[in-house]
Design a protein around this motif. Structure first.
Motif, PDB file in Angstrom:
ATOM      1  N   ASP A  20       0.800  -1.240   0.000  1.00 58.78           N
ATOM      2  CA  ASP A  20       0.000   0.000   0.000  1.00 58.78           C
ATOM      3  C   ASP A  20       0.827   1.282   0.000  1.00 58.78           C
ATOM      4  N   ALA A  21       2.172   1.179  -0.014  1.00 58.62           N
ATOM      5  CA  ALA A  21       3.001   2.389   0.027  1.00 58.62           C
ATOM      6  C   ALA A  21       2.975   3.136  -1.297  1.00 58.62           C
ATOM      7  N   CYS A  22       2.879   2.407  -2.393  1.00 54.42           N
ATOM      8  CA  CYS A  22       2.818   3.025  -3.721  1.00 54.42           C
ATOM      9  C   CYS A  22       1.773   2.286  -4.552  1.00 54.42           C
ATOM     10  N   GLU A  23       0.759   3.010  -4.984  1.00 54.52           N
ATOM     11  CA  GLU A  23      -0.328   2.405  -5.750  1.00 54.52           C
ATOM     12  C   GLU A  23      -0.526   3.183  -7.047  1.00 54.52           C
ATOM     13  N   VAL A  24      -0.286   2.537  -8.174  1.00 57.29           N
ATOM     14  CA  VAL A  24      -0.489   3.167  -9.478  1.00 57.29           C
ATOM     15  C   VAL A  24      -1.976   3.061  -9.835  1.00 57.29           C
ATOM     16  N   LEU A  25      -2.615   4.202 -10.074  1.00 59.58           N
ATOM     17  CA  LEU A  25      -4.051   4.225 -10.345  1.00 59.58           C
ATOM     18  C   LEU A  25      -4.364   4.303 -11.834  1.00 59.58           C
ATOM     19  N   ALA A  26      -3.506   4.991 -12.599  1.00 60.69           N
ATOM     20  CA  ALA A  26      -3.769   5.115 -14.037  1.00 60.69           C
ATOM     21  C   ALA A  26      -2.492   5.523 -14.768  1.00 60.69           C
ATOM     22  N   VAL A  27      -2.275   4.927 -15.933  1.00 58.36           N
ATOM     23  CA  VAL A  27      -1.174   5.309 -16.820  1.00 58.36           C
ATOM     24  C   VAL A  27      -1.754   5.461 -18.221  1.00 58.36           C
ATOM     25  N   SER A  28      -1.670   6.686 -18.763  1.00 59.76           N
ATOM     26  CA  SER A  28      -2.287   6.962 -20.057  1.00 59.76           C
ATOM     27  C   SER A  28      -1.387   7.843 -20.911  1.00 59.76           C
ATOM     28  N   GLU A  29      -1.291   7.514 -22.194  1.00 56.79           N
ATOM     29  CA  GLU A  29      -0.503   8.318 -23.125  1.00 56.79           C
ATOM     30  C   GLU A  29      -1.089   9.707 -23.303  1.00 56.79           C
ATOM     31  N   THR A  30      -2.402   9.821 -23.104  1.00 61.67           N
ATOM     32  CA  THR A  30      -3.079  11.110 -23.344  1.00 61.67           C
ATOM     33  C   THR A  30      -3.352  11.899 -22.061  1.00 61.67           C
ATOM     34  N   HIS A  31      -3.450  11.202 -20.918  1.00 65.40           N
ATOM     35  CA  HIS A  31      -3.802  11.897 -19.676  1.00 65.40           C
ATOM     36  C   HIS A  31      -2.707  11.878 -18.619  1.00 65.40           C
ATOM     37  N   GLY A  32      -1.642  11.134 -18.858  1.00 65.50           N
ATOM     38  CA  GLY A  32      -0.550  11.121 -17.898  1.00 65.50           C
ATOM     39  C   GLY A  32      -0.665   9.985 -16.894  1.00 65.50           C
ATOM     40  N   ILE A  33      -0.026  10.157 -15.746  1.00 65.79           N
ATOM     41  CA  ILE A  33       0.076   9.103 -14.728  1.00 65.79           C
ATOM     42  C   ILE A  33      -0.558   9.579 -13.426  1.00 65.79           C
ATOM     43  N   THR A  34      -1.329   8.702 -12.803  1.00 66.51           N
ATOM     44  CA  THR A  34      -1.909   8.998 -11.492  1.00 66.51           C
ATOM     45  C   THR A  34      -1.506   7.887 -10.529  1.00 66.51           C
ATOM     46  N   PHE A  35      -0.974   8.266  -9.369  1.00 71.40           N
ATOM     47  CA  PHE A  35      -0.571   7.262  -8.384  1.00 71.40           C
ATOM     48  C   PHE A  35      -0.662   7.850  -6.975  1.00 71.40           C
ATOM     49  N   ARG A  36      -0.716   6.962  -5.999  1.00 69.67           N
ATOM     50  CA  ARG A  36      -0.807   7.386  -4.599  1.00 69.67           C
ATOM     51  C   ARG A  36       0.393   6.858  -3.829  1.00 69.67           C
ATOM     52  N   ILE A  37       1.005   7.736  -3.027  1.00 71.15           N
ATOM     53  CA  ILE A  37       2.087   7.364  -2.128  1.00 71.15           C
ATOM     54  C   ILE A  37       1.584   7.503  -0.692  1.00 71.15           C
ATOM     55  N   GLN A  38       1.818   6.476   0.109  1.00 73.85           N
ATOM     56  CA  GLN A  38       1.386   6.509   1.510  1.00 73.85           C
ATOM     57  C   GLN A  38       2.611   6.466   2.410  1.00 73.85           C
ATOM     58  N   ILE A  39       2.745   7.479   3.264  1.00 70.03           N
ATOM     59  CA  ILE A  39       3.922   7.566   4.138  1.00 70.03           C
ATOM     60  C   ILE A  39       3.495   7.890   5.565  1.00 70.03           C
ATOM     61  N   SER A  40       4.333   7.515   6.509  1.00 69.57           N
ATOM     62  CA  SER A  40       4.112   7.847   7.917  1.00 69.57           C
ATOM     63  C   SER A  40       5.094   8.948   8.305  1.00 69.57           C
TER      64      SER A  40
END
Length: 266
Positions: A20-40
């Motif tokens: 759960d520390a790094c979760e890739v949500l979307a990778v798209s040539e037209t819209h870019g990259i969306t991801f979540r980083i979880q840190i304490s």
């Protein structure tokens, strides 16, 4: 999509490799990259704060700033917004170069100071703004949810978001229909939508935590003079359609009810 962005994502996934520390949500040539980083992160009193940082890297990143959303159960929504603003300030200093890891390291070192500054500014704003609020920025949003499997947890989460974002309105249940009616500052309503769509707020059929994928925005508008302002956010269950209709009529939303609620019953 730039090679720099892909290389940075690969590096981040290697650094934040715990569950759960790094979760890739979307990778798209037209819209870019969306991801979540979880840190304490350590806060002022050395208590641990779990920060969830949502990054969207546009196609032109790093020549374009990333979009950032911040969420934490240990912080108020106002504090999360302040953390986001500070991260964007830092991002401007690193335009044209990969910056996400730098931003994460920066907030790990500076969170306690951001929170301390946030509390000071908040107190000043409260002193200055008492009795001076206007209706200019007040908007209304009507949402339809398909279902809630983990109902109690889901309701508690929605109530917390509404409280943190200073939103009023109703979470309404009638039979299998679930509606959320929100009123508040437009920027806070937008922030609510981001939380609703990106947080693991429910569970799937196997009991695993999941994001809300079956949500519909039925209506969004600026609050008009004929609309009654809700003073609180309440969770209500209605046994008949007439009861629900009266709730809308009392709030000056008869037309809204007639247009959107009856079709949901079909």
């Amino acid at each position: 999509m730039s090679e720099l962005a892909l290389e940075e994502l690969s590096a981040l996934a290697a650094i934040y490799c715990e569950p759960d520390a790094c979760e890739v949500l979307a990778v798209s040539e037209t819209h870019g990259i969306t991801f979540r980083i979880q840190i304490s992160v350590k806060e002022l009193l050395d208590t641990d704060v779990l920060l969830k940082l949502l990054f969207h890297l546009p196609v032109n990143y790093p020549s374009t700033l990333p979009d950032i959303s911040v969420n934490s159960e240990q912080l108020t929504r106002a504090q999360c917004m302040d953390v986001k603003d500070k991260l964007l300030e830092q991002a401007k200093k690193h335009l044209s170069e990969p910056m996400v890891h730098h931003l994460i390291l920066w907030i790990q070192q500076h969170l306690k100071y951001v929170i301390k500054e946030s509390a000071t500014v908040c107190n000043e704003k409260n002193t200055l703004s008492k009795g001076t609020s206007t209706e200019d920025g007040i908007w209304m949003l009507l949402l339809h949810l398909d279902h809630m499997r983990a109902k109690a947890k889901y309701i508690k989460t929605v109530e917390k978001w509404a409280s943190d974002l200073r939103l009023t309105g109703r979470l309404m249940f009638i039979g299998k229909i679930i509606l959320i009616l929100l009123q508040g500052d437009r920027s806070n309503i937008k922030e609510y939508l981001i939380l609703q769509k990106t947080s693991k707020v429910d569970v799937d059929s196997s009991g695993k935590k999941c994001k809300e994928k079956m949500i519909s925005v039925l209506y969004e508008t600026k609050v008009q003079s004929q609309h009654k302002r809700f003073q609180t956010f309440e969770v209500k269950e209605y046994s008949t359609l007439d009861e629900l209709q009266k709730e809308f009529e009392t709030a000056g939303l008869t037309t809204l009810f007639s247009e959107f609620v009856p079709p949901l019953l079909k």
